[in-house]
Motif scaffolding. Structure first.
Motif, PDB file in Angstrom:
ATOM      1  N   CYS A  22       0.855  -1.178   0.000  1.00 32.31           N
ATOM      2  CA  CYS A  22       0.000   0.000   0.000  1.00 32.31           C
ATOM      3  C   CYS A  22       0.890   1.226   0.000  1.00 32.31           C
ATOM      4  CB  CYS A  22      -0.922   0.005   1.217  1.00 32.31           C
ATOM      5  SG  CYS A  22      -1.865   1.528   1.426  1.00 32.31           S
ATOM      6  N   ALA A  23       0.776   2.016  -1.032  1.00 31.49           N
ATOM      7  CA  ALA A  23       1.573   3.223  -1.176  1.00 31.49           C
ATOM      8  C   ALA A  23       0.697   4.450  -1.014  1.00 31.49           C
ATOM      9  CB  ALA A  23       2.269   3.248  -2.533  1.00 31.49           C
ATOM     10  N   ALA A  24       1.096   5.327  -0.130  1.00 30.97           N
ATOM     11  CA  ALA A  24       0.410   6.591   0.065  1.00 30.97           C
ATOM     12  C   ALA A  24       1.090   7.673  -0.758  1.00 30.97           C
ATOM     13  CB  ALA A  24       0.407   6.980   1.542  1.00 30.97           C
ATOM     14  N   SER A  25       0.294   8.494  -1.390  1.00 28.54           N
ATOM     15  CA  SER A  25       0.830   9.577  -2.192  1.00 28.54           C
ATOM     16  C   SER A  25      -0.002  10.827  -1.987  1.00 28.54           C
ATOM     17  CB  SER A  25       0.871   9.205  -3.677  1.00 28.54           C
ATOM     18  OG  SER A  25      -0.435   8.965  -4.177  1.00 28.54           O
ATOM     19  N   GLY A  26       0.572  11.960  -2.333  1.00 25.57           N
ATOM     20  CA  GLY A  26      -0.095  13.225  -2.181  1.00 25.57           C
ATOM     21  C   GLY A  26       0.702  14.167  -1.303  1.00 25.57           C
ATOM     22  N   SER A  27       0.029  15.184  -0.824  1.00 28.16           N
ATOM     23  CA  SER A  27       0.679  16.201   0.000  1.00 28.16           C
ATOM     24  C   SER A  27       0.733  15.734   1.448  1.00 28.16           C
ATOM     25  CB  SER A  27      -0.066  17.527  -0.132  1.00 28.16           C
ATOM     26  OG  SER A  27      -0.063  17.994  -1.466  1.00 28.16           O
ATOM     27  N   ILE A  28       1.652  14.823   1.709  1.00 28.47           N
ATOM     28  CA  ILE A  28       1.773  14.189   3.014  1.00 28.47           C
ATOM     29  C   ILE A  28       2.882  14.843   3.815  1.00 28.47           C
ATOM     30  CG2 ILE A  28       2.285  12.050   4.231  1.00 28.47           C
ATOM     31  CD1 ILE A  28       1.203  10.577   1.732  1.00 28.47           C
ATOM     32  N   PHE A  29       2.533  15.256   5.013  1.00 30.46           N
ATOM     33  CA  PHE A  29       3.540  15.755   5.933  1.00 30.46           C
ATOM     34  C   PHE A  29       4.099  14.626   6.790  1.00 30.46           C
ATOM     35  CE2 PHE A  29       4.835  17.528  10.056  1.00 30.46           C
ATOM     36  CZ  PHE A  29       5.815  18.411   9.642  1.00 30.46           C
ATOM     37  N   SER A  30       3.226  13.796   7.319  1.00 32.24           N
ATOM     38  CA  SER A  30       3.661  12.671   8.124  1.00 32.24           C
ATOM     39  C   SER A  30       2.557  11.628   8.161  1.00 32.24           C
ATOM     40  CB  SER A  30       4.040  13.097   9.544  1.00 32.24           C
ATOM     41  OG  SER A  30       2.919  13.602  10.239  1.00 32.24           O
ATOM     42  N   ILE A  31       2.958  10.403   8.444  1.00 35.45           N
ATOM     43  CA  ILE A  31       2.023   9.303   8.616  1.00 35.45           C
ATOM     44  C   ILE A  31       2.236   8.709   9.999  1.00 35.45           C
ATOM     45  CG2 ILE A  31       1.243   7.065   7.783  1.00 35.45           C
ATOM     46  CD1 ILE A  31       2.253   7.818   5.027  1.00 35.45           C
ATOM     47  N   ASN A  32       1.182   8.633  10.755  1.00 36.96           N
ATOM     48  CA  ASN A  32       1.262   8.039  12.081  1.00 36.96           C
ATOM     49  C   ASN A  32       1.107   6.521  11.965  1.00 36.96           C
ATOM     50  OD1 ASN A  32       1.587  10.588  13.379  1.00 36.96           O
ATOM     51  ND2 ASN A  32      -0.619  10.926  13.166  1.00 36.96           N
ATOM     52  N   ALA A  33      -0.072   6.016  12.220  1.00 28.69           N
ATOM     53  CA  ALA A  33      -0.301   4.589  12.122  1.00 28.69           C
ATOM     54  C   ALA A  33      -0.691   4.189  10.708  1.00 28.69           C
ATOM     55  CB  ALA A  33      -1.395   4.162  13.098  1.00 28.69           C
ATOM     56  N   MET A  34      -0.313   2.982  10.339  1.00 29.27           N
ATOM     57  CA  MET A  34      -0.778   2.357   9.112  1.00 29.27           C
ATOM     58  C   MET A  34      -1.245   0.960   9.459  1.00 29.27           C
ATOM     59  SD  MET A  34       2.058   3.548   6.262  1.00 29.27           S
ATOM     60  CE  MET A  34       0.901   3.495   4.881  1.00 29.27           C
ATOM     61  N   GLY A  35      -2.245   0.505   8.759  1.00 36.25           N
ATOM     62  CA  GLY A  35      -2.767  -0.806   9.066  1.00 36.25           C
ATOM     63  C   GLY A  35      -3.464  -1.451   7.898  1.00 36.25           C
ATOM     64  N   TRP A  36      -3.723  -2.728   8.075  1.00 35.57           N
ATOM     65  CA  TRP A  36      -4.477  -3.514   7.119  1.00 35.57           C
ATOM     66  C   TRP A  36      -5.736  -4.037   7.780  1.00 35.57           C
ATOM     67  CZ3 TRP A  36      -3.465  -3.818   2.032  1.00 35.57           C
ATOM     68  CH2 TRP A  36      -2.185  -3.469   1.596  1.00 35.57           C
ATOM     69  N   TYR A  37      -6.845  -3.870   7.092  1.00 32.90           N
ATOM     70  CA  TYR A  37      -8.128  -4.400   7.502  1.00 32.90           C
ATOM     71  C   TYR A  37      -8.643  -5.326   6.413  1.00 32.90           C
ATOM     72  CZ  TYR A  37      -8.269  -0.731  11.083  1.00 32.90           C
ATOM     73  OH  TYR A  37      -7.992   0.088  12.159  1.00 32.90           O
ATOM     74  N   ARG A  38      -9.575  -6.174   6.772  1.00 32.77           N
ATOM     75  CA  ARG A  38     -10.193  -7.018   5.763  1.00 32.77           C
ATOM     76  C   ARG A  38     -11.683  -7.144   6.031  1.00 32.77           C
ATOM     77  NH1 ARG A  38      -7.408 -12.854   7.331  1.00 32.77           N
ATOM     78  NH2 ARG A  38      -8.569 -13.241   9.288  1.00 32.77           N
ATOM     79  N   GLN A  39     -12.411  -7.393   4.963  1.00 32.08           N
ATOM     80  CA  GLN A  39     -13.851  -7.512   5.063  1.00 32.08           C
ATOM     81  C   GLN A  39     -14.351  -8.532   4.053  1.00 32.08           C
ATOM     82  OE1 GLN A  39     -16.058  -3.868   4.426  1.00 32.08           O
ATOM     83  NE2 GLN A  39     -17.727  -4.590   5.736  1.00 32.08           N
ATOM     84  N   ALA A  40     -15.084  -9.497   4.554  1.00 30.69           N
ATOM     85  CA  ALA A  40     -15.754 -10.472   3.713  1.00 30.69           C
ATOM     86  C   ALA A  40     -17.220 -10.080   3.586  1.00 30.69           C
ATOM     87  CB  ALA A  40     -15.619 -11.872   4.304  1.00 30.69           C
TER      88      ALA A  40
END
Length: 123
Positions: A22-40
């Motif tokens: 998962c790549a984040a792009s755009g006008s990003i100053f900082s990223i705190n938490a990142m995570g993965w979720y799933r849904q069936a």
């Protein structure tokens, strides 16, 4: 605006492996938490794995020992290495990130979601 784009999903046999990115792009100053979720279908979205900027992680009990979350802060990218996949892992996987973003002189902090990538594990 900030975008999160997932990749790496697909069809895999039970016992196989996949790596999601998962790549984040755009006008990003900082990223705190990142995570993965799933849904069936018919089920609530659930947390799979979570990682903060300092590297601390947590996992759902169902994936501990099989999945590994990691991140490359320089690339604003989070990964999910999935091993020993089971049919019960079948779901659409979504990337989530808490991001401080900027538009001109305005600062925003909020959660962002990717579009999701399908993981299907066959028996």
């Amino acid at each position: 605006q900030v975008q999160l784009v997932e990749s790496g999903g697909g069809l895999v046999q039970a016992g196989g492996s996949l790596t999601l990115s998962c790549a984040a792009s755009g006008s990003i100053f900082s990223i705190n938490a990142m995570g993965w979720y799933r849904q069936a279908p018919g089920k609530q979205r659930e947390l799979v794995a979570h990682i903060i900027s300092g590297g601390s992680t947590n996992y759902a009990d169902s994936v501990k020992g099989r999945f590994t979350i990691s991140r490359d802060n320089a690339k604003n990218t989070v990964y999910l290495q999935m091993n020993s996949l089971k049919p019960e892992d079948t779901a659409k996987y979504y990337c989530n990130a808490n991001i401080v973003a900027t538009i001109a002189a305005t600062v925003f902090r909020r959660d962002y979601w990717g579009q999701g990538t399908q993981v299907t594990v066959s028996s």
